[in-house]
Design an enzyme around this catalytic site. Structure first.
Site, PDB file in Angstrom:
ATOM      1  N   GLU A  16      40.714  60.390  33.093  1.00  0.00           N
ATOM      2  CA  GLU A  16      41.171  61.502  32.268  1.00  0.00           C
ATOM      3  C   GLU A  16      41.673  62.657  33.132  1.00  0.00           C
ATOM      4  OE1 GLU A  16      37.950  59.357  29.884  1.00  0.00           O
ATOM      5  OE2 GLU A  16      38.354  59.816  31.987  1.00  0.00           O
TER       6      GLU A  16
ATOM      7  N   ASN B  59      41.081  56.110  37.348  1.00  0.00           N
ATOM      8  CA  ASN B  59      40.061  56.730  38.183  1.00  0.00           C
ATOM      9  C   ASN B  59      40.370  56.460  39.660  1.00  0.00           C
ATOM     10  OD1 ASN B  59      39.299  54.019  37.477  1.00  0.00           O
ATOM     11  ND2 ASN B  59      37.166  54.416  37.987  1.00  0.00           N
TER      12      ASN B  59
END
Length: 140
Positions: free
Chosen positions: A64, A51
């Site tokens: 992701e 992140n």
């Protein structure tokens, strides 16, 4: 007749290690909550991401998201297996937004290592909306 390429064998320990390594690169000065993600592709590569926060929280990238960027930048393909971890290296369940992103890039039968064990994409995002719903919709 086309030969079917067998799916790569899933080594969950290797995937978790890749997610932990990715997590160590997270940029999280605001939440102090690093996340790492890793996936096995249908051609046997491992892609990963972390992140990346921003002072404008809405612009923050989930692990992701950066992982899918790496997937596309390194040749594309489809995800066969996925896991993500928190700052302690413990398994996390992807949020709804990220489940949708994973669904978009999954291989049939994709598996996820979750807090509840190994699950299929269909189990973690049942009745998902995807590209198949948009076919034939261009120009309408």
């Amino acid at each position: 007749m086309n030969a079917v390429t067998p799916a790569p064998e899933i080594d969950w320990d290797v995937l978790q290690d890749a997610a932990r390594k990715a997590m160590s690169h997270a940029y999280v000065p605001y939440s102090r909550y690093p996340v790492g993600a890793a996936a096995l592709t249908d051609d046997g590569r491992i892609v990963s991401g972390c992140n990346i926060e921003n002072a404008s929280y809405g612009l923050t990238l989930c692990a992701e998201c950066s992982m899918i960027s790496q997937l596309n930048m390194t040749g594309g393909g489809r995800l066969v297996a996925f896991t993500c971890v928190d700052g302690e290296g413990e398994i996390l369940m992807p949020c709804g937004r990220c489940r949708q992103l994973l669904y978009e890039f999954r291989a049939p039968g994709m598996k996820l290592l979750t807090v509840s064990g190994i699950r299929t994409m269909d189990e973690v995002l049942p009745d998902a909306f995807g590209p198949q719903h948009l076919e034939g919709q261009a120009g309408k």
